[in-house]
Design an enzyme around this catalytic site. Structure first.
Site, mmCIF file in Angstrom:
data_model
loop_
_atom_site.group_PDB
_atom_site.id
_atom_site.type_symbol
_atom_site.label_atom_id
_atom_site.label_comp_id
_atom_site.label_asym_id
_atom_site.label_seq_id
_atom_site.Cartn_x
_atom_site.Cartn_y
_atom_site.Cartn_z
ATOM 1 N N ASP A 85 13.452 0.042 -4.017
ATOM 2 C CA ASP A 85 12.597 -0.371 -2.901
ATOM 3 C C ASP A 85 13.248 -0.019 -1.561
ATOM 4 O OD1 ASP A 85 10.422 -1.535 -1.631
ATOM 5 O OD2 ASP A 85 10.469 -3.334 -2.871
ATOM 6 N N GLU A 118 13.469 4.143 2.612
ATOM 7 C CA GLU A 118 13.210 5.041 3.753
ATOM 8 C C GLU A 118 14.464 5.481 4.516
ATOM 9 O OE1 GLU A 118 9.796 2.967 2.423
ATOM 10 O OE2 GLU A 118 11.615 2.100 3.258
ATOM 11 N N ASP A 151 3.478 -0.712 0.851
ATOM 12 C CA ASP A 151 2.814 -2.013 1.000
ATOM 13 C C ASP A 151 1.479 -1.861 1.723
ATOM 14 O OD1 ASP A 151 5.015 -3.137 -0.245
ATOM 15 O OD2 ASP A 151 6.041 -3.533 1.641
#
Length: 945
Positions: free
Chosen positions: A549, A552, A626
């Site tokens: 997760d 980035e 998300d």
């Protein structure tokens, strides 16, 4: 002219017919450019007869830094011919002709017959603008191409503005939650460009969007200087917090939102900006709105968009306005923040010349040289295959991963997770993977990889029980570590932690907030340590897959881009400015190489929220982050997923149902309109999700298990279960596609242009796609819609997959879309292998395979099988069974099996069903009238006249 035929050059030499010509070192040709203002040298490396690596430098020497995206090439290409002319050098292979202009260094590409494909812009096509970042001298870089006017361009990763064809469009390439940037485009002219740079980049216009005060602004009364801004209490319009004139709308990140007026409550406000805008030139102005909360925008009374996104995770909306010099256009922006700190910003790009806008162009913030790859194929599939030749092949994903995954944010206890899995088994709803999301660790120990023993008293026993129930389990692992953890200290003592967040005392959102940061994935040593920690604490317990997760990296959500760079600076490879976009690639590399170093038997599976060119070679899948639980978000995922797949990365998924939930759905009661819409949204999204490469449900409360969405017997429940079971019955087809991604460099989720390139009507269709070679999925993304328009590509007939109705290609048609079914069509001339009802992908391996033969044209298929979970296919341990349908003879030929593997089903039954206008079938039905064929590995012909 002089001409050299080069077969194999393994030494460095200089060919000269005048003062200086070029240098050749194997398959690399270096040209000195003496007439250009900036470029000093251009180097072309011929990787094969249809792939060229291009480098251009403004320095005396080329950058020697190894590419992070380029895979090891198997051998040096030898067969090419070089010819020198008065104004250019020409390189010829069997597939291409390439020229390099002696004065400008501009490169042009032609087919073998001399017809032009694409060429670099001749004048100022390359731009090197000196910059110094972190005391390193480098350049802002831009490369422009004169590309065909009638092409369509796809790729660039995954973006959320619902754009399909990027020809003439702009896209900023950086990584963000819900945004994944891959600097690659593939053209309907059957070529591709991979831009090899990791810094923040831009496709199209090289300029960043500007504040709206670059336009003339007027208030509602017509006075110049700004728009009327009104901050009022939501629900009590008479209560005005503040009214003032504003010349910018810029609350788009944590820094600029500090300028939000004091005393205005985000939880109870409605803000409007109203007035007029005026341009000092005529043309198409492009607008970009960052938004969170409920946002509407009108220009001249026409609604441009009406969207919602949760407060903490803004999205983007794009729109264009044709403006005339000196003419005012009324504008109104209405914004309702939806709890907590929310974000909004409105920016604009002034017009550029149409020819300039139509060029194919890449810009990057920082690099030493321009470096890109050009590739040309006979099809768009071939081009994507060449992309993987450059960046690495995709693995065959484990068979279980192609089944259904159940997830939620989050299973808070061991009992919750096991209870959900047992309920699926009890209800006989197929499932192969259940996911343990974040925060299974003690509250103050993020990064420890330990379990909170109050909630997860025996993680090993939990995992074992999942396996005993014929399922797999994925665990969430972040590159994030609280400074109090032992794991943080292990990284820190080696200098492998990003320290800015620690120095700035940046706290996260857990309880009172904890200070931590991310590890430096650009360090080889740090990647190895990251794996060792995961192996010790998690892998040894038996987890099957990794959820990486926030890759980035999202060290601080909603920080400005500059502060995001500061938070990950420096990297082990250099400035974060230069390496901004490749973190997820390096993070996945560490896990993939780590797991394969200790267990080369079980296939690596990584789910990561970000990605970059080459990610596919590390056993990784990307999901779309998300996203919101809105119909417009569902619609945007269709084009986002297609373009991601057409960026060369074959495996993609999303949170079916959306992650971030509108509060009205959280509060919805039985019988309410909100509950009806919630159920229909999830049903439609689930129908869509059954036809993307990975099939995964996830999201915030309300819980996403089908029995929590609707009770058994409800149309939502019945449709969701129906499409789940259909996915499993299609497993012989789907797992064959997974095999093809490795052996044929295939793309599972396909823009219509890939299969129908000559039909230009498909170029801008972003809400239909091919799932493999035969199935065309047409999701429904409007509430209460019971029909939708579908375009049927020309050159083929089509069958309604549910009714069997035959439809001619080359036409638009409004088709039925009942609540329970998504429009799904099968291309005439298809062989679709299907299986029996199963509860998990490895159940009943010797069950009969039904071959649905959709007549109307010749058809082929290759049924792929292997051991399902290991890498033995890399050693040749797999099978392909080719099949051919002859329309003229009405004969199906099941050819001899190719290959073998341990445990394969040697003798099986094929059940052949011929589908035509006189024999319609529903692909979702459980049984068909069939002709049984016994198959023992030798060729069998079945005449079905």
């Amino acid at each position: 002219m002089k001409k050299w035929l080069i077969y194999s050059i393994v030494f460095l030499t200089v060919f000269s017919s005048c003062k200086k010509s070029f240098k050749a070192d194997g398959n690399a040709l270096t040209f000195d450019i003496e007439g250009a203002d900036q470029v000093k040298k251009v180097r072309l490396t011929l990787l094969q007869d249809d792939i060229v690596k291009v480098e251009a430098t403004a320095n005396a020497n080329f950058d020697q830094t190894k590419s992070l995206t380029e895979a090891e090439q198997p051998s040096k290409f030898k067969d090419f011919e070089v010819t020198e002319h008065s104004s250019e050098w020409a390189i010829k292979t069997d597939a291409l002709q390439v020229t390099v202009n002696k004065k400008s260094g501009a490169v042009a590409y032609f087919n073998a017959d001399g017809s032009e494909i694409i060429k670099e812009k001749a004048v100022e096509g390359r731009t090197f603008s000196p910059v110094t970042v972190d005391s390193v001298a480098a350049y802002e870089l831009r490369q422009q191409f004169d590309s065909p006017a009638d092409e369509a361009l796809y790729g660039l990763g995954q973006h959320q503005a619902n754009e399909m064809n990027y020809k003439g469009k702009n896209e900023e390439l950086f990584q963000y939650n819900t945004k994944v940037s891959v600097p690659f485009v593939v053209s309907t002219k059957k070529y591709g460009i991979l831009w090899d740079n990791y810094s923040l980049s831009r496709f199209g216009d090289a300029r960043p969007y500007a504040q709206i005060n670059t336009l003339k602004l007027y208030d509602k009364a017509g006075n110049p200087g700004g728009l009327d801004a009104s901050y009022r209490e939501h629900g009590n319009n008479k209560h005005v917090f503040i009214e003032r004139k504003e010349s910018t709308i810029d609350y788009e990140n944590l820094e600029t939102v500090e300028n939000f007026p004091k005393g205005v409550d985000f939880n109870n406000a409605i803000i409007t900006w109203e007035g007029a805008i005026e341009a000092d030139e005529t043309g198409e102005f492009k607008f970009l709105c960052y938004y969170a909360g409920y946002t509407k925008l009108w220009v001249d009374g026409e609604l441009q968009f009406d969207k919602w996104r949760t407060a903490w995770n803004p999205s983007v909306a794009k729109f264009s306005v044709q403006m005339e010099k000196g003419k005012k256009h009324n504008i109104k922006l209405e914004w309702i923040p939806d709890g907590g700190i929310s974000y909004i910003g409105l920016k604009v790009l002034s017009p550029v010349d149409k020819k300039e806008q139509e060029r194919l162009s890449f810009f990057s913030e920082m690099g030493q040289d321009i470096r890109y790859y050009f590739m040309k194929g006979e099809s768009m599939d071939e081009v994507i295959g060449q992309y993987r030749t450059i960046t690495g092949k995709a693995q065959v994903m484990p068979k279980w991963s192609m089944g259904f995954w159940q997830s939620r944010e989050r299973y808070k206890t061991q009992d919750e997770l096991l209870g959900a899995l047992k309920e699926f088994r009890k209800r006989q709803i197929p499932i192969d993977n259940i996911v343990l999301d974040w925060s299974y660790w003690p509250q103050d120990a993020w990064g420890s990889h330990d379990f909170d023993l109050d909630r997860f008293p025996d993680a090993k026993a939990m995992i074992d029980e999942v396996h005993e129930n014929n399922a797999n389990i994925m665990v969430s692992v972040w590159p994030k570590f609280y400074e109090s953890t032992e794991h943080y200290k292990q990284f820190d003592e080696k200098g492998w932690m990003y320290k800015r967040a620690i120095d700035d005392n940046v706290k996260d959102w857990i309880a009172q907030g904890y200070v931590g940061s991310f590890y430096d994935a650009y360090s080889e040593g740090a990647r190895k340590l990251f794996w060792e920690q995961i192996k010790e604490k998690l892998y040894t317990k038996g987890f099957d897959a990794w959820w990486m997760d926030a890759s980035e990296p999202d060290i601080l959500s909603n920080a400005s881009v500059q502060y995001r760079k500061d938070l990950m600076n420096p990297t082990a490879m250099g400035s974060s400015t230069q390496y901004f976009n490749a973190y997820a690639l390096m993070n996945a590399k560490g896990i993939y190489e780590g797991q394969r170093s200790v267990d080369n038997d079980e296939r690596v599976f990584i789910l990561t929220r970000s990605g970059f060119a080459g990610l596919q070679k590390y056993g990784a899948v990307t999901w779309s982050g998300d996203i919101g639980t809105r119909w417009e978000d569902m619609e945007a995922q269709i084009s986002a997923g297609i373009n991601f797949a057409m960026s060369g990365l074959p495996y993609w998924t999303m949170d079916v149902g959306g992650f971030c939930v509108e509060k009205r759905y959280e509060r919805a009661t039985e019988g309410s309109e909100d509950m009806r819409e919630w159920r229909e949204l999830n049903t439609r999204w689930f129908q869509f999700g059954a036809f993307v490469p990975l099939f995964r449900v996830h999201g915030q409360y309300p819980f996403r298990e089908v029995y929590n969405i609707a009770p058994e017997g409800h149309p939502a429940y019945e449709s969701i279960v129906k499409y789940n079971k259909l996915r499993y019955r299609l497993m012989p087809y789907i797992y064959s596609l997974a095999g093809w991604t490795h052996f044929k460099d295939y793309t599972i989720m396909r823009g219509l242009a890939m299969d129908f390139t000559e039909d230009k009507n498909v170029y801008n269709i972003g809400d239909q796609f091919m799932f493999g070679p035969s199935l065309m999925a047409c999701p429904v993304y409007e509430y209460k819609a019971r029909e939708r328009e579908v375009y049927f590509p020309a050159g083929n007939g089509w069958y309604d997959a549910h009714t069997g109705e035959f439809i001619k290609g080359g036409q638009k048609k409004v088709v039925n879309a009942p609540y329970e079914e998504m429009p799904l069509f099968v291309k005439a001339g298809s062989i679709v292998p299907t299986g029996v009802d199963i509860q998990y992908t490895s159940e009943k391996p010797d069950a009969p395979v039904t071959l649905l033969v959709y007549t109307g044209a010749d058809a082929t298929f290759e049924l792929y099988e292997d051991e399902g979970t290991n890498y033995n296919y890399e050693k040749g341990n797999y099978t392909m069974i080719p099949m051919e349908w002859s329309e003229a003879d009405q004969t199906l030929t099941i050819k001899a099996r190719q290959g073998a593997f341990d445990g394969m089903v040697k003798d099986r039954e094929f059940r052949v069903v011929v589908v035509d206008k006189n024999n319609p079938v529903d692909i979702a039905q459980k049984s068909f009238s069939f002709e049984s064929v016994k198959y023992a590995g030798e060729e069998v012909k079945v005449s079905l006249k």
